[in-house]
Write a protein that holds these residues in place. Structure first.
Motif, PDB file in Angstrom:
ATOM      1  N   VAL A 180      -2.124   0.944 -67.601  1.00 10.61           N
ATOM      2  CA  VAL A 180      -3.589   0.859 -67.500  1.00 10.61           C
ATOM      3  C   VAL A 180      -3.861   0.147 -66.178  1.00 10.61           C
ATOM      4  O   VAL A 180      -3.595  -1.048 -66.040  1.00 10.61           O
ATOM      5  CB  VAL A 180      -4.212   0.089 -68.680  1.00 10.61           C
ATOM      6  CG1 VAL A 180      -5.731   0.004 -68.520  1.00 10.61           C
ATOM      7  CG2 VAL A 180      -3.855   0.743 -70.007  1.00 10.61           C
ATOM      8  N   MET A 181      -4.310   0.907 -65.210  1.00 13.08           N
ATOM      9  CA  MET A 181      -4.505   0.381 -63.853  1.00 13.08           C
ATOM     10  C   MET A 181      -5.856  -0.334 -63.806  1.00 13.08           C
ATOM     11  O   MET A 181      -6.858   0.250 -63.428  1.00 13.08           O
ATOM     12  CB  MET A 181      -4.480   1.538 -62.850  1.00 13.08           C
ATOM     13  CG  MET A 181      -3.281   2.485 -63.028  1.00 13.08           C
ATOM     14  SD  MET A 181      -3.163   3.715 -61.714  1.00 13.08           S
ATOM     15  CE  MET A 181      -4.498   4.837 -62.102  1.00 13.08           C
ATOM     16  N   ASP A 182      -5.860  -1.604 -64.186  1.00 10.65           N
ATOM     17  CA  ASP A 182      -7.152  -2.307 -64.335  1.00 10.65           C
ATOM     18  C   ASP A 182      -7.267  -3.478 -63.360  1.00 10.65           C
ATOM     19  O   ASP A 182      -6.267  -4.088 -63.001  1.00 10.65           O
ATOM     20  CB  ASP A 182      -7.277  -2.799 -65.787  1.00 10.65           C
ATOM     21  CG  ASP A 182      -8.713  -3.167 -66.130  1.00 10.65           C
ATOM     22  OD1 ASP A 182      -9.641  -2.748 -65.410  1.00 10.65           O
ATOM     23  OD2 ASP A 182      -8.905  -3.889 -67.130  1.00 10.65           O
ATOM     24  N   GLY A 183      -8.494  -3.780 -62.980  1.00 16.98           N
ATOM     25  CA  GLY A 183      -8.774  -4.953 -62.153  1.00 16.98           C
ATOM     26  C   GLY A 183      -9.168  -4.629 -60.720  1.00 16.98           C
ATOM     27  O   GLY A 183      -9.281  -5.536 -59.894  1.00 16.98           O
ATOM     28  N   ASN A 184      -9.412  -3.380 -60.427  1.00 16.03           N
ATOM     29  CA  ASN A 184      -9.788  -2.995 -59.058  1.00 16.03           C
ATOM     30  C   ASN A 184     -11.096  -3.655 -58.614  1.00 16.03           C
ATOM     31  O   ASN A 184     -11.218  -4.118 -57.485  1.00 16.03           O
ATOM     32  CB  ASN A 184      -9.978  -1.476 -58.955  1.00 16.03           C
ATOM     33  CG  ASN A 184      -8.711  -0.707 -59.254  1.00 16.03           C
ATOM     34  OD1 ASN A 184      -7.648  -1.295 -59.385  1.00 16.03           O
ATOM     35  ND2 ASN A 184      -8.830   0.604 -59.365  1.00 16.03           N
ATOM     36  N   GLY A 185     -12.067  -3.647 -59.521  1.00 16.66           N
ATOM     37  CA  GLY A 185     -13.380  -4.192 -59.190  1.00 16.66           C
ATOM     38  C   GLY A 185     -13.298  -5.681 -58.901  1.00 16.66           C
ATOM     39  O   GLY A 185     -13.832  -6.174 -57.892  1.00 16.66           O
ATOM     40  N   ARG A 186     -12.583  -6.409 -59.763  1.00 21.02           N
ATOM     41  CA  ARG A 186     -12.447  -7.864 -59.566  1.00 21.02           C
ATOM     42  C   ARG A 186     -11.668  -8.182 -58.294  1.00 21.02           C
ATOM     43  O   ARG A 186     -11.986  -9.115 -57.568  1.00 21.02           O
ATOM     44  CB  ARG A 186     -11.777  -8.504 -60.790  1.00 21.02           C
ATOM     45  CG  ARG A 186     -12.759  -8.750 -61.921  1.00 21.02           C
ATOM     46  CD  ARG A 186     -12.056  -8.985 -63.227  1.00 21.02           C
ATOM     47  NE  ARG A 186     -11.544  -7.729 -63.776  1.00 21.02           N
ATOM     48  CZ  ARG A 186     -10.686  -7.656 -64.787  1.00 21.02           C
ATOM     49  NH1 ARG A 186     -10.227  -8.768 -65.340  1.00 21.02           N
ATOM     50  NH2 ARG A 186     -10.298  -6.481 -65.242  1.00 21.02           N
ATOM     51  N   TRP A 187     -10.659  -7.397 -58.017  1.00 19.90           N
ATOM     52  CA  TRP A 187      -9.871  -7.591 -56.786  1.00 19.90           C
ATOM     53  C   TRP A 187     -10.796  -7.514 -55.568  1.00 19.90           C
ATOM     54  O   TRP A 187     -10.719  -8.344 -54.664  1.00 19.90           O
ATOM     55  CB  TRP A 187      -8.795  -6.507 -56.707  1.00 19.90           C
ATOM     56  CG  TRP A 187      -7.868  -6.593 -55.538  1.00 19.90           C
ATOM     57  CD1 TRP A 187      -6.666  -7.243 -55.476  1.00 19.90           C
ATOM     58  CD2 TRP A 187      -8.064  -5.997 -54.236  1.00 19.90           C
ATOM     59  NE1 TRP A 187      -6.101  -7.093 -54.230  1.00 19.90           N
ATOM     60  CE2 TRP A 187      -6.942  -6.329 -53.444  1.00 19.90           C
ATOM     61  CE3 TRP A 187      -9.082  -5.226 -53.670  1.00 19.90           C
ATOM     62  CZ2 TRP A 187      -6.800  -5.917 -52.120  1.00 19.90           C
ATOM     63  CZ3 TRP A 187      -8.946  -4.820 -52.354  1.00 19.90           C
ATOM     64  CH2 TRP A 187      -7.821  -5.160 -51.590  1.00 19.90           C
TER      65      TRP A 187
ATOM     66  N   LYS B  69     -16.737  -4.259 -51.707  1.00 23.57           N
ATOM     67  CA  LYS B  69     -17.378  -3.426 -52.729  1.00 23.57           C
ATOM     68  C   LYS B  69     -16.347  -3.057 -53.792  1.00 23.57           C
ATOM     69  O   LYS B  69     -15.165  -2.892 -53.473  1.00 23.57           O
ATOM     70  CB  LYS B  69     -17.926  -2.128 -52.093  1.00 23.57           C
ATOM     71  CG  LYS B  69     -18.913  -2.334 -50.962  1.00 23.57           C
ATOM     72  CD  LYS B  69     -19.590  -1.021 -50.586  1.00 23.57           C
ATOM     73  CE  LYS B  69     -18.638   0.025 -50.004  1.00 23.57           C
ATOM     74  NZ  LYS B  69     -18.106  -0.280 -48.664  1.00 23.57           N
ATOM     75  N   ARG B  70     -16.797  -2.854 -55.016  1.00 20.71           N
ATOM     76  CA  ARG B  70     -15.885  -2.449 -56.097  1.00 20.71           C
ATOM     77  C   ARG B  70     -15.067  -1.217 -55.709  1.00 20.71           C
ATOM     78  O   ARG B  70     -13.880  -1.119 -56.014  1.00 20.71           O
ATOM     79  CB  ARG B  70     -16.671  -2.131 -57.375  1.00 20.71           C
ATOM     80  CG  ARG B  70     -17.299  -3.321 -58.075  1.00 20.71           C
ATOM     81  CD  ARG B  70     -18.034  -2.861 -59.336  1.00 20.71           C
ATOM     82  NE  ARG B  70     -17.139  -2.094 -60.193  1.00 20.71           N
ATOM     83  CZ  ARG B  70     -16.265  -2.636 -61.052  1.00 20.71           C
ATOM     84  NH1 ARG B  70     -16.196  -3.930 -61.190  1.00 20.71           N
ATOM     85  NH2 ARG B  70     -15.485  -1.867 -61.783  1.00 20.71           N
ATOM     86  N   THR B  71     -15.731  -0.311 -55.002  1.00 22.93           N
ATOM     87  CA  THR B  71     -15.041   0.931 -54.645  1.00 22.93           C
ATOM     88  C   THR B  71     -13.889   0.673 -53.662  1.00 22.93           C
ATOM     89  O   THR B  71     -12.897   1.419 -53.652  1.00 22.93           O
ATOM     90  CB  THR B  71     -16.035   1.957 -54.055  1.00 22.93           C
ATOM     91  OG1 THR B  71     -16.801   1.310 -53.046  1.00 22.93           O
ATOM     92  CG2 THR B  71     -16.969   2.500 -55.127  1.00 22.93           C
TER      93      THR B  71
ATOM     94  N   ARG C  23     -20.088   5.361 -68.007  1.00 19.17           N
ATOM     95  CA  ARG C  23     -21.159   4.350 -68.132  1.00 19.17           C
ATOM     96  C   ARG C  23     -21.370   3.560 -66.851  1.00 19.17           C
ATOM     97  O   ARG C  23     -22.290   2.751 -66.752  1.00 19.17           O
ATOM     98  CB  ARG C  23     -20.795   3.343 -69.235  1.00 19.17           C
ATOM     99  CG  ARG C  23     -20.759   3.956 -70.604  1.00 19.17           C
ATOM    100  CD  ARG C  23     -20.444   2.882 -71.636  1.00 19.17           C
ATOM    101  NE  ARG C  23     -20.228   3.524 -72.924  1.00 19.17           N
ATOM    102  CZ  ARG C  23     -19.406   3.065 -73.854  1.00 19.17           C
ATOM    103  NH1 ARG C  23     -18.740   1.940 -73.665  1.00 19.17           N
ATOM    104  NH2 ARG C  23     -19.274   3.708 -74.989  1.00 19.17           N
ATOM    105  N   ARG C  24     -20.508   3.704 -65.900  1.00 19.82           N
ATOM    106  CA  ARG C  24     -20.613   2.929 -64.661  1.00 19.82           C
ATOM    107  C   ARG C  24     -21.715   3.485 -63.761  1.00 19.82           C
ATOM    108  O   ARG C  24     -22.166   4.617 -63.952  1.00 19.82           O
ATOM    109  CB  ARG C  24     -19.268   2.954 -63.950  1.00 19.82           C
ATOM    110  CG  ARG C  24     -18.227   2.261 -64.792  1.00 19.82           C
ATOM    111  CD  ARG C  24     -16.938   2.096 -64.063  1.00 19.82           C
ATOM    112  NE  ARG C  24     -16.018   1.343 -64.910  1.00 19.82           N
ATOM    113  CZ  ARG C  24     -14.972   0.686 -64.481  1.00 19.82           C
ATOM    114  NH1 ARG C  24     -14.694   0.682 -63.199  1.00 19.82           N
ATOM    115  NH2 ARG C  24     -14.199   0.012 -65.321  1.00 19.82           N
ATOM    116  N   PRO C  25     -22.130   2.685 -62.760  1.00 22.38           N
ATOM    117  CA  PRO C  25     -23.184   3.183 -61.864  1.00 22.38           C
ATOM    118  C   PRO C  25     -22.794   4.519 -61.233  1.00 22.38           C
ATOM    119  O   PRO C  25     -21.612   4.759 -60.945  1.00 22.38           O
ATOM    120  CB  PRO C  25     -23.282   2.086 -60.792  1.00 22.38           C
ATOM    121  CG  PRO C  25     -22.677   0.871 -61.410  1.00 22.38           C
ATOM    122  CD  PRO C  25     -21.661   1.341 -62.409  1.00 22.38           C
TER     123      PRO C  25
END
Ligand code: IPE
Ligand code: IPE
Ligand code: MG
Length: 254
Positions: free
Chosen positions: A31-38, A45-47, A83-85
């Motif tokens: 589960v590749m998670d934490g991109n936004g927080r990084w 930007k989250r992207t 659900r994300r922007p």
């Protein structure tokens, strides 16, 4: 189109300190998670975090090849991520499409067979679906490792889609067994994961491979996905190798 036939019949396996090469997990799911927080921690930007996740993914693929892992499955976009922007969703669609174009030859050269699991509904851009199909076709004869990308994937959606097809096929209830349910999953050839790794310090499944993870070993790390490298995968495999898998039975060597 036949593509180049069957890349990567050679063995890549490398000896990694502290890892028993005879007990490598066959299938690792991430589960590749934490991109936004990084990204947010860096004032980006989250992207930008999603973009930085590309290097993490390809280093993980290299590490998996070194270990001799046969199946690697990564969660790239969930059925809940809509659900994300809109801007973030649009970025992820375009980014994943361009990633396939930029990286598929490299994966092909490594002997990686690419597959996708998830719903191909109207929300997924046609262009992206075309890239997926091209990547599948290009790499279909490869056997070194199967990289499955879970895209617009949800474990509940997978079960619902399977149940619907079962009903459409007129399967009688007396024929419904675990083996049959497995046949109705998105990829019946995919073995259940031995190990699931989730980054970013979140201790949940988030609708990933609900059926398939029944007896997987779960490893959680605080590392955010863009910082994840093959060494972290090796750490997870070391952790996996000290776990005792009992599958409901008792240890035989206890
Ligand atoms: C994972 O990183 C990538 C996707 C879900 C597409 P996130 O975007 O969830 O990053 P965080 O969890 O918000 O930090
Ligand atoms: C799971 O991460 C989905 C992917 C990594 C693609 P999320 O960030 O969407 O999960 P939650 O919202 O924290 O449960
Ligand atoms: Mg997240």
């Amino acid at each position: 189109m036949t593509g180049r036939q069957g890349r990567g019949r050679y063995v890549w396996r490398v000896d990694i300190p502290g890892i028993d090469p005879t007990r490598i997990p066959t299938h690792v799911a991430c589960v590749m998670d934490g991109n936004g927080r990084w990204a947010q921690r860096r004032g980006l930007k989250r992207t930008d975090g999603h973009a930085a996740g590309e290097e993490a993914l390809f280093d993980t693929v290299e590490g998996a090849l070194e270990l001799g892992i046969r199946w690697l499955t990564v969660y790239a976009f969930s059925t809940e991520n809509w659900r994300r922007p809109t801007d973030e969703v649009r970025f992820l669609m375009n980014f994943n499409e361009s990633l396939l174009v930029r990286r598929r030859d490299e994966l092909h050269d490594r002997g990686v067979r690419m597959r996708f699991i998830g719903r191909r509904d109207w929300r997924v851009p046609r262009r992206l679906i075309r890239r997926m199909d091209e990547s599948i076709e290009l790499t279909r004869h490869n056997r070194t490792m199967t990289l499955t990308i879970a895209f617009n994937y949800g474990g509940r959606a997978e079960l619902i889609d399977g149940i619907k097809r079962m009903i459409d096929d007129g399967v009688p209830s007396s024929k419904v067994t675990e083996k049959l349910v497995h046949q109705y999953l998105y990829d019946p050839e995919m073995p259940d994961p031995d190990l699931m790794v989730r980054t970013s310090g979140e201790y949940r499944i988030s609708n990933y491979l609900l059926w398939e993870l029944a007896y997987s070993e779960l490893v959680f790390t605080d590392v955010l996905w863009p910082d994840f490298r093959r060494q972290h995968l090796f750490d997870a495999v070391r952790e996996y190798q000290i776990r005792a898998r009992r599958f409901g039975g008792i240890d035989t060597d206890a």
